[in-house]
Design a protein around this motif. Sequence first.
Motif, PDB file in Angstrom:
ATOM      1  N   GLU A   1       0.856  -1.186   0.000  1.00  0.00           N
ATOM      2  CA  GLU A   1       0.000   0.000   0.000  1.00  0.00           C
ATOM      3  C   GLU A   1       0.893   1.236   0.000  1.00  0.00           C
ATOM      4  OE1 GLU A   1      -2.405  -0.177   3.496  1.00  0.00           O
ATOM      5  OE2 GLU A   1      -3.373  -2.057   2.886  1.00  0.00           O
ATOM      6  N   VAL A   2       0.546   2.200  -0.824  1.00  0.00           N
ATOM      7  CA  VAL A   2       1.288   3.454  -0.874  1.00  0.00           C
ATOM      8  C   VAL A   2       0.672   4.417   0.124  1.00  0.00           C
ATOM      9  CG1 VAL A   2       1.989   5.407  -2.312  1.00  0.00           C
ATOM     10  CG2 VAL A   2       1.871   3.115  -3.292  1.00  0.00           C
ATOM     11  N   ARG A   3       1.535   5.069   0.889  1.00  0.00           N
ATOM     12  CA  ARG A   3       1.091   6.041   1.881  1.00  0.00           C
ATOM     13  C   ARG A   3       1.796   7.365   1.613  1.00  0.00           C
ATOM     14  NH1 ARG A   3      -1.190   3.241   6.391  1.00  0.00           N
ATOM     15  NH2 ARG A   3      -2.177   1.453   5.420  1.00  0.00           N
ATOM     16  N   HIS A   4       1.092   8.445   1.906  1.00  0.00           N
ATOM     17  CA  HIS A   4       1.707   9.768   1.737  1.00  0.00           C
ATOM     18  C   HIS A   4       1.021  10.767   2.645  1.00  0.00           C
ATOM     19  CE1 HIS A   4       3.967  12.943  -0.176  1.00  0.00           C
ATOM     20  NE2 HIS A   4       2.856  13.632  -0.286  1.00  0.00           N
ATOM     21  N   GLU A   5       1.812  11.569   3.292  1.00  0.00           N
ATOM     22  CA  GLU A   5       1.335  12.682   4.102  1.00  0.00           C
ATOM     23  C   GLU A   5       1.888  13.957   3.481  1.00  0.00           C
ATOM     24  OE1 GLU A   5      -0.652  12.454   6.823  1.00  0.00           O
ATOM     25  OE2 GLU A   5      -0.722  10.272   6.651  1.00  0.00           O
ATOM     26  N   ALA A   6       1.175  15.048   3.637  1.00  0.00           N
ATOM     27  CA  ALA A   6       1.607  16.324   3.066  1.00  0.00           C
ATOM     28  C   ALA A   6       2.981  16.750   3.570  1.00  0.00           C
ATOM     29  CB  ALA A   6       0.575  17.403   3.366  1.00  0.00           C
ATOM     30  N   CYS A   7       3.334  16.343   4.781  1.00  0.00           N
ATOM     31  CA  CYS A   7       4.622  16.748   5.363  1.00  0.00           C
ATOM     32  C   CYS A   7       5.804  15.889   4.888  1.00  0.00           C
ATOM     33  CB  CYS A   7       4.544  16.713   6.889  1.00  0.00           C
ATOM     34  SG  CYS A   7       4.234  15.070   7.557  1.00  0.00           S
ATOM     35  N   ASP A   8       5.542  14.827   4.145  1.00  0.00           N
ATOM     36  CA  ASP A   8       6.614  13.920   3.709  1.00  0.00           C
ATOM     37  C   ASP A   8       7.534  14.610   2.706  1.00  0.00           C
ATOM     38  OD1 ASP A   8       5.368  12.059   5.278  1.00  0.00           O
ATOM     39  OD2 ASP A   8       4.630  10.829   3.624  1.00  0.00           O
ATOM     40  N   ARG A   9       8.814  14.713   3.081  1.00  0.00           N
ATOM     41  CA  ARG A   9       9.804  15.341   2.204  1.00  0.00           C
ATOM     42  C   ARG A   9      11.044  14.481   2.015  1.00  0.00           C
ATOM     43  NH1 ARG A   9       6.076  18.026   1.155  1.00  0.00           N
ATOM     44  NH2 ARG A   9       5.692  20.189   1.625  1.00  0.00           N
ATOM     45  N   TYR A  10      11.367  13.651   3.007  1.00  0.00           N
ATOM     46  CA  TYR A  10      12.605  12.877   2.981  1.00  0.00           C
ATOM     47  C   TYR A  10      12.300  11.480   3.515  1.00  0.00           C
ATOM     48  CZ  TYR A  10      17.543  11.813   3.748  1.00  0.00           C
ATOM     49  OH  TYR A  10      18.779  11.224   3.716  1.00  0.00           O
ATOM     50  N   GLN A  11      12.653  10.460   2.764  1.00  0.00           N
ATOM     51  CA  GLN A  11      12.259   9.088   3.067  1.00  0.00           C
ATOM     52  C   GLN A  11      12.671   8.633   4.472  1.00  0.00           C
ATOM     53  OE1 GLN A  11      10.190   7.011   1.953  1.00  0.00           O
ATOM     54  NE2 GLN A  11      10.814   5.212   3.075  1.00  0.00           N
ATOM     55  N   ASP A  12      13.892   8.880   4.881  1.00  0.00           N
ATOM     56  CA  ASP A  12      14.323   8.443   6.206  1.00  0.00           C
ATOM     57  C   ASP A  12      13.484   9.093   7.300  1.00  0.00           C
ATOM     58  OD1 ASP A  12      16.222   7.012   4.853  1.00  0.00           O
ATOM     59  OD2 ASP A  12      17.947   8.034   5.715  1.00  0.00           O
ATOM     60  N   LEU A  13      13.148  10.360   7.131  1.00  0.00           N
ATOM     61  CA  LEU A  13      12.307  11.040   8.121  1.00  0.00           C
ATOM     62  C   LEU A  13      10.893  10.466   8.155  1.00  0.00           C
ATOM     63  CD1 LEU A  13      13.388  14.770   7.757  1.00  0.00           C
ATOM     64  CD2 LEU A  13      13.935  13.179   9.609  1.00  0.00           C
ATOM     65  N   VAL A  14      10.400  10.022   7.006  1.00  0.00           N
ATOM     66  CA  VAL A  14       9.083   9.390   6.964  1.00  0.00           C
ATOM     67  C   VAL A  14       9.101   8.116   7.802  1.00  0.00           C
ATOM     68  CG1 VAL A  14       7.400   8.196   5.486  1.00  0.00           C
ATOM     69  CG2 VAL A  14       8.410  10.360   4.735  1.00  0.00           C
ATOM     70  N   ILE A  15      10.121   7.291   7.622  1.00  0.00           N
ATOM     71  CA  ILE A  15      10.217   6.042   8.393  1.00  0.00           C
ATOM     72  C   ILE A  15      10.352   6.347   9.881  1.00  0.00           C
ATOM     73  CG2 ILE A  15      11.690   4.041   8.865  1.00  0.00           C
ATOM     74  CD1 ILE A  15      12.021   3.753   5.833  1.00  0.00           C
ATOM     75  N   LEU A  16      11.168   7.325  10.235  1.00  0.00           N
ATOM     76  CA  LEU A  16      11.319   7.693  11.641  1.00  0.00           C
ATOM     77  C   LEU A  16       9.999   8.214  12.216  1.00  0.00           C
ATOM     78  CD1 LEU A  16      14.819   9.401  11.482  1.00  0.00           C
ATOM     79  CD2 LEU A  16      14.279   7.205  12.582  1.00  0.00           C
ATOM     80  N   ARG A  17       9.295   9.069  11.466  1.00  0.00           N
ATOM     81  CA  ARG A  17       8.030   9.626  11.934  1.00  0.00           C
ATOM     82  C   ARG A  17       6.976   8.538  12.116  1.00  0.00           C
ATOM     83  NH1 ARG A  17       3.600  10.397   9.310  1.00  0.00           N
ATOM     84  NH2 ARG A  17       4.525  10.481   7.250  1.00  0.00           N
ATOM     85  N   VAL A  18       6.840   7.672  11.134  1.00  0.00           N
ATOM     86  CA  VAL A  18       5.824   6.615  11.210  1.00  0.00           C
ATOM     87  C   VAL A  18       6.143   5.656  12.359  1.00  0.00           C
ATOM     88  CG1 VAL A  18       4.856   4.625   9.979  1.00  0.00           C
ATOM     89  CG2 VAL A  18       5.156   6.809   8.795  1.00  0.00           C
ATOM     90  N   THR A  19       7.412   5.327  12.522  1.00  0.00           N
ATOM     91  CA  THR A  19       7.811   4.450  13.620  1.00  0.00           C
ATOM     92  C   THR A  19       7.491   5.106  14.962  1.00  0.00           C
ATOM     93  OG1 THR A  19       9.544   3.468  12.258  1.00  0.00           O
ATOM     94  CG2 THR A  19       9.737   3.171  14.620  1.00  0.00           C
ATOM     95  N   LEU A  20       7.857   6.358  15.115  1.00  0.00           N
ATOM     96  CA  LEU A  20       7.584   7.079  16.353  1.00  0.00           C
ATOM     97  C   LEU A  20       6.081   7.171  16.612  1.00  0.00           C
ATOM     98  CD1 LEU A  20       8.767   8.701  18.717  1.00  0.00           C
ATOM     99  CD2 LEU A  20       8.664  10.727  17.261  1.00  0.00           C
TER     100      LEU A  20
END
Length: 160
Positions: A84-103
């Motif tokens: 499944e593809v996910r996207h949030e308006a704040c997503d700019r950098y892949q590593d930060l997305v993984i860190l944010r989702v994990t947190l």
Amino acid sequence: MLHQNDIRSVVRTHKILLDTSFAMQPGFPEFIQNFAPAFRRNPILISALVLWELKNHCRTRAVDPIARSTLELVALLIRSRQAEVRHEACDRYQDLVILRVTLQHMLSHNIVVLTNDCRLMKDLRAMWSCESVRYKRRLEILKIHGRTQDPCSFEDQEFR
């Protein structure tokens, strides 16, 4: 260190986050094939940034057969609902997305991150070892081994 049966259990029971560095490994297609039954029940979560990075690799490199075949495989996974593809308006950098989702989900879900990025792995481990919050959930980090192309645990001591 996780063994093959442990990995099978983890991809069945944990939320799965995919990083581009894992998808670009030559062993990625075999990983998908070996664990496909689990992905039918527990789809891989892919940031739209992973798709953007793969498309960018296909455009900017004269011949990048790994990026092209990976993009085709990911598109097939999405069509077959194994991803499944996910996207949030704040997503700019892949590593930060993984860190944010994990947190965001570390208190409510077991998580497995598929990455071959050593720095991301270290950041995830540091975040998970936070002293102010105790977690009952588990974080697993899997990589594709550079020599064997088999999935394996991504451990801190490998990089000290």
